[in-house]
Scaffold this motif. Sequence first.
Motif, mmCIF file in Angstrom:
data_model
loop_
_atom_site.group_PDB
_atom_site.id
_atom_site.type_symbol
_atom_site.label_atom_id
_atom_site.label_comp_id
_atom_site.label_asym_id
_atom_site.label_seq_id
_atom_site.Cartn_x
_atom_site.Cartn_y
_atom_site.Cartn_z
ATOM 1 N N GLY A 184 0.868 -1.184 0.081
ATOM 2 C CA GLY A 184 -0.148 0.057 -0.076
ATOM 3 C C GLY A 184 0.952 1.287 0.029
ATOM 4 N N HIS A 185 2.142 1.132 0.424
ATOM 5 C CA HIS A 185 3.085 2.367 0.318
ATOM 6 C C HIS A 185 3.845 2.511 -0.962
ATOM 7 C CE1 HIS A 185 1.988 3.243 4.458
ATOM 8 N NE2 HIS A 185 2.160 1.810 4.730
ATOM 9 N N LEU A 186 3.581 1.492 -1.831
ATOM 10 C CA LEU A 186 4.318 1.460 -2.924
ATOM 11 C C LEU A 186 3.654 1.824 -4.118
ATOM 12 C CD1 LEU A 186 7.282 -0.025 -4.118
ATOM 13 C CD2 LEU A 186 6.070 -1.806 -4.576
ATOM 14 N N LYS A 187 4.441 2.658 -4.989
ATOM 15 C CA LYS A 187 3.666 3.304 -6.066
ATOM 16 C C LYS A 187 4.015 2.288 -7.290
ATOM 17 C CE LYS A 187 7.486 6.522 -7.708
ATOM 18 N NZ LYS A 187 7.815 8.089 -8.074
ATOM 19 N N PRO A 188 3.025 2.399 -8.301
ATOM 20 C CA PRO A 188 3.143 1.656 -9.515
ATOM 21 C C PRO A 188 4.561 1.491 -10.095
ATOM 22 C CG PRO A 188 1.146 2.883 -9.540
ATOM 23 C CD PRO A 188 1.831 3.497 -8.473
ATOM 24 N N GLY A 189 5.174 0.535 -10.491
ATOM 25 C CA GLY A 189 6.337 0.630 -11.099
ATOM 26 C C GLY A 189 7.269 0.428 -10.048
ATOM 27 N N GLY A 190 7.063 0.082 -8.687
ATOM 28 C CA GLY A 190 8.044 0.350 -7.518
ATOM 29 C C GLY A 190 8.840 -1.146 -7.447
#
Length: 262
Positions: A184-190
Motif C-alpha cells: 500500500g506504500h509502493l507506487k506503480p512500477g515500484g
Amino acid sequence: MRPFTPPRHRVRAALHGRPAGFPVEPAVTVRRTPSGTSREPMTEPSMQETSGYDPSYVMGRSTAETDRLKRQSQLYDASTWQLLREAGLAPGMKVLDVGSGAGNVSFVAASLVGEGGKVVGVDSNPAIVAEAAGTARALGLDQVSFRAGDINTIELERDFDAIVGRLVLIYVPDPSALLRTLLGHLKPGGIVAFQDLDWGEGPIANPPSPLLSQAWGHVSEMFRRAGLNNRMGFALHGAFVAAGLPAPRMSLFAPVGGGADF
C-alpha cells in the motif's frame, strides 16, 4: 489492509546461503509495474538501548544487540548492495527500509539512490532509531531519515519507489500479511526487495567444531520456543505467493571465512 491482486508480474529473486560457521541468508525482491508486480532481494531487524526482553523480538533490545547488528552488517552489506542494485535501485529513488535497525541497509540503499534520492528507515525501537539517525548525520547522509513506530500502523507516504528489508520477515508472525500491507506504500512500477536467513541444519564448519554445534543447538532451541520460522529464507517463496505476488526465482549467497576476526 487493502487486498492486492496484481494482474501481471515480472519476477526476480535472490537467496542468501550458508557459509562455514554461519546460517543461510536467502533474499527475495519484488517489483510492481503499472501492469503488475515483480521481485528481488532486501532488509534487517533492529533493537538497541532499551532493556532486554521484548516479546516481538527474540534477540532482545539492548546495546549489545545493536552492536551485534553492526557486526552482522559486515557479513551481509556487500550482498545486500548487489541485490538492491540488481533489484533496480537507482539515483533519485525514494526507498522505505522496513525494520531498519542500526541503519546499515538504509545506508546501502543511500549509496544507490544518491544525494538526489531519499531513504526512510522505520523501526519499532526508538533508541536504535536515534542511534541510526546520529550515524546518518555523522556520515553526512542528508537523504536518510529514520522514524520510530510499528510498521503496520505508522503513518507513511504511499509514493515509495522501493520497499526493502533484511532479516525482518523471520520475526514476523504472518510475513505475507505484512507484505500485503507494505504494498500500500509502493507506487506503480515500484520495487520490493527482501533478504532473510535460512538456518537449515545449522552452520557448517571444517573441521567440525563441537563448541559451534553446541552453541547452534541453543540458538535453534531459542527460535523454536519463540515460535519463529528459522527457515524463513526458503519460505520467502511461499510468503510472496500468499501475498498475491508471483512465484520468485531464488538465488543463494553465503559469507565464508575463518580466523578470530570472522
